[in-house]
Design a protein around this motif. Structure first.
Motif, PDB file in Angstrom:
ATOM      1  N   SER A   6     -30.923   1.402  27.335  1.00 24.98           N
ATOM      2  CA  SER A   6     -30.517   1.761  29.117  1.00 24.98           C
ATOM      3  C   SER A   6     -30.378   2.184  29.286  1.00 24.98           C
ATOM      4  O   SER A   6     -30.765   3.848  28.712  1.00 24.98           O
ATOM      5  CB  SER A   6     -29.069   0.981  29.530  1.00 24.98           C
ATOM      6  OG  SER A   6     -28.672  -0.131  29.568  1.00 24.98           O
ATOM      7  N   VAL A   7     -31.136   3.385  30.607  1.00 20.51           N
ATOM      8  CA  VAL A   7     -31.077   4.601  30.898  1.00 20.51           C
ATOM      9  C   VAL A   7     -30.622   4.831  32.125  1.00 20.51           C
ATOM     10  O   VAL A   7     -30.101   4.309  33.164  1.00 20.51           O
ATOM     11  CB  VAL A   7     -32.949   4.893  31.480  1.00 20.51           C
ATOM     12  CG1 VAL A   7     -32.731   6.236  31.640  1.00 20.51           C
ATOM     13  CG2 VAL A   7     -33.573   4.498  30.345  1.00 20.51           C
ATOM     14  N   LYS A  62     -27.052  19.628  31.178  1.00 20.53           N
ATOM     15  CA  LYS A  62     -27.175  18.824  29.336  1.00 20.53           C
ATOM     16  C   LYS A  62     -25.755  18.710  29.055  1.00 20.53           C
ATOM     17  O   LYS A  62     -24.966  18.083  28.504  1.00 20.53           O
ATOM     18  CB  LYS A  62     -27.891  20.041  28.754  1.00 20.53           C
ATOM     19  CG  LYS A  62     -27.920  19.311  27.659  1.00 20.53           C
ATOM     20  CD  LYS A  62     -29.421  19.909  26.287  1.00 20.53           C
ATOM     21  CE  LYS A  62     -30.050  18.830  25.434  1.00 20.53           C
ATOM     22  NZ  LYS A  62     -30.773  19.328  25.077  1.00 20.53           N
ATOM     23  N   LYS A  63     -24.530  20.123  29.034  1.00 14.65           N
ATOM     24  CA  LYS A  63     -23.552  19.885  28.817  1.00 14.65           C
ATOM     25  C   LYS A  63     -22.702  18.951  29.472  1.00 14.65           C
ATOM     26  O   LYS A  63     -22.026  18.071  28.810  1.00 14.65           O
ATOM     27  CB  LYS A  63     -22.875  20.717  29.000  1.00 14.65           C
ATOM     28  CG  LYS A  63     -22.917  22.342  27.740  1.00 14.65           C
ATOM     29  CD  LYS A  63     -22.714  23.531  28.568  1.00 14.65           C
ATOM     30  CE  LYS A  63     -22.951  24.880  27.654  1.00 14.65           C
ATOM     31  NZ  LYS A  63     -22.080  26.367  28.214  1.00 14.65           N
ATOM     32  N   ARG A  64     -22.694  18.727  30.583  1.00 16.11           N
ATOM     33  CA  ARG A  64     -22.158  17.578  31.848  1.00 16.11           C
ATOM     34  C   ARG A  64     -23.110  15.963  31.089  1.00 16.11           C
ATOM     35  O   ARG A  64     -21.746  14.916  31.169  1.00 16.11           O
ATOM     36  CB  ARG A  64     -22.346  17.112  32.652  1.00 16.11           C
ATOM     37  CG  ARG A  64     -22.000  19.255  33.320  1.00 16.11           C
ATOM     38  CD  ARG A  64     -21.560  18.978  34.924  1.00 16.11           C
ATOM     39  NE  ARG A  64     -20.944  20.014  35.183  1.00 16.11           N
ATOM     40  CZ  ARG A  64     -20.663  20.712  36.811  1.00 16.11           C
ATOM     41  NH1 ARG A  64     -21.501  19.765  37.807  1.00 16.11           N
ATOM     42  NH2 ARG A  64     -20.055  21.988  36.917  1.00 16.11           N
ATOM     43  N   LYS A  85     -28.915   9.132  23.675  1.00 12.39           N
ATOM     44  CA  LYS A  85     -29.700  11.260  23.518  1.00 12.39           C
ATOM     45  C   LYS A  85     -29.711  10.971  25.390  1.00 12.39           C
ATOM     46  O   LYS A  85     -30.021  10.321  26.413  1.00 12.39           O
ATOM     47  CB  LYS A  85     -30.779  10.233  23.083  1.00 12.39           C
ATOM     48  CG  LYS A  85     -31.708  10.180  21.442  1.00 12.39           C
ATOM     49  CD  LYS A  85     -32.816   9.972  21.314  1.00 12.39           C
ATOM     50  CE  LYS A  85     -32.852   9.209  20.007  1.00 12.39           C
ATOM     51  NZ  LYS A  85     -32.535  10.013  18.637  1.00 12.39           N
ATOM     52  N   VAL A  86     -29.500  12.209  24.977  1.00 15.35           N
ATOM     53  CA  VAL A  86     -29.689  12.611  26.612  1.00 15.35           C
ATOM     54  C   VAL A  86     -30.704  14.249  26.394  1.00 15.35           C
ATOM     55  O   VAL A  86     -30.869  14.416  25.824  1.00 15.35           O
ATOM     56  CB  VAL A  86     -28.593  13.929  26.642  1.00 15.35           C
ATOM     57  CG1 VAL A  86     -27.452  13.012  26.644  1.00 15.35           C
ATOM     58  CG2 VAL A  86     -27.878  15.254  25.780  1.00 15.35           C
ATOM     59  N   LEU A 115     -32.025  16.430  38.180  1.00 20.04           N
ATOM     60  CA  LEU A 115     -31.797  14.824  37.782  1.00 20.04           C
ATOM     61  C   LEU A 115     -31.657  15.187  35.860  1.00 20.04           C
ATOM     62  O   LEU A 115     -31.984  15.720  34.895  1.00 20.04           O
ATOM     63  CB  LEU A 115     -32.966  14.349  37.677  1.00 20.04           C
ATOM     64  CG  LEU A 115     -33.629  13.559  39.003  1.00 20.04           C
ATOM     65  CD1 LEU A 115     -34.880  12.832  39.320  1.00 20.04           C
ATOM     66  CD2 LEU A 115     -32.791  12.897  39.508  1.00 20.04           C
ATOM     67  N   GLY A 116     -30.504  14.115  35.472  1.00 18.12           N
ATOM     68  CA  GLY A 116     -30.429  14.038  34.578  1.00 18.12           C
ATOM     69  C   GLY A 116     -30.357  12.645  33.259  1.00 18.12           C
ATOM     70  O   GLY A 116     -30.208  12.031  34.259  1.00 18.12           O
TER      71      GLY A 116
END
Length: 324
Positions: free
Chosen positions: A50-51, A90-92, A109-110, A148-149
């Motif tokens: 999933s993403v 990225k921290k969030r 993985k982020v 977007l992340g």
């Protein structure tokens, strides 16, 4: 947020191949690298099931096009007026990812522009919005202004429905583009895009295009700002996305040496293009300003050690000579 499958956009590889074959990526050679990953998110991490796509608003509290009528000031894209979103988002994502693991297990993985991930098509597949005629992502709830992340996970999460396109017959984003960077609706030629020219393009910019850049020295918001869907844009709650740089005087920015540039833009996404490319952009804006008082600023950089800066300085001085 929304959830999709890594293989939800099978047409990605073909669309990317056509874009690259047409040379529309310009000097962005990294787009032609690792295309097997970029064109197929499932290949990036085969174990992912999933993403999770997430959006965070950075909606401006002012009209971003107003500065274009002030030729003595620098126009900076809204997303770059505050702290670097890469670090904040990225921290969030990591914090959310840790919560997901604690609650449900699995691995994650982020990504925030840190890998060959096609965030916009995945976000559309996850129902966050759709890619408009300017190829950026739009949302009926967020308008144009959001980052977007992505969180890739081995968890098998229920996917959301993809968002259909809602542009209709509107051409506002296509018609406002100063450099005509859209060969057709839903197509972008980066080589003519001011965001590309000011951030990615190395060396001198073609004179035909630099004349159209106005006072835009880092990025361009025209196609985003004019979108009618912005009437639904949500207020940005993260104040760090604002206030590092708004619209400083061009004369002030042109005087920055490398150390001054690094200090001025510490923690800003602007820092990544370096002093030389930045001052080159400032000099194009000075040349387009029509302000004779700025000719001396340009002349003072005509002997700059960087060839592109020196070329831009001579061009700007020549453009302003008729104003004396």
């Amino acid at each position: 947020m929304g959830v999709t499958r890594p293989d939800a956009v099978p047409e990605l590889a073909g669309r990317l191949a056509d874009f690259l074959a047409a040379g529309r990526h310009g000097q962005m050679g990294w787009m032609a690298e690792r295309t097997h990953w970029r064109g197929d998110p499932a290949a990036l991490w085969p174990e992912a099931r999933s993403v999770v796509m997430l959006a965070e608003a950075y909606t401006p509290d002012h009209d971003p096009l107003a500065v274009l009528s002030r030729p003595d000031l620098a126009a900076v894209s809204v997303y770059a007026q505050g702290k670097d979103y890469h670090d904040i988002v990225k921290k969030r994502l990591k914090r959310l990812g840790r919560w997901l693991i604690d609650q449900h297990g699995g691995q994650i993985k982020v990504f925030v522009d840190t890998a060959p991930v096609m965030e916009k098509p995945l976000a559309q597949a996850a129902g966050l919005g759709w890619q408009g005629k300017h190829t950026n992502l739009l949302s009926r709830e967020l308008g144009s202004w959001f980052f977007l992340g992505a969180i890739f996970t081995t968890l098998d999460l229920p996917p959301d429905a993809a968002e259909p396109e809602h542009c209709g017959s509107c051409r506002a984003c296509l018609d406002i583009c100063p450099t005509r960077a859209f060969p057709a609706p839903f197509q972008l030629d980066a080589r003519r895009c001011i965001s590309y020219l000011t951030i990615e393009h190395k060396g001198p910019v073609d004179e035909e295009l630099r004349e159209l850049m106005g006072n835009r020295i880092y990025g361009c918001d025209d196609c985003l700002a004019v979108c009618p869907w912005n009437k639904f844009a949500q207020e940005a709650h993260e104040m760090r996305y604002r206030g590092v740089i708004d619209a400083p005087p061009l004369a002030e920015l042109a005087m920055l040496d490398d150390a001054g540039f690094r200090e001025r833009f510490s923690g800003s996404p602007i820092k990544r293009i370096g002093r030389d490319r930045f001052v080159r952009n400032v000099l194009y804006a000075i040349g387009n300003s029509g302000l004779a008082a700025l000719r001396g600023v340009a002349q003072g950089l005509a002997g700059d050690a960087d060839p592109a800066v020196a070329d831009a300085a001579r061009w700007a001085a020549m453009r302003l000579e008729a104003r004396l």
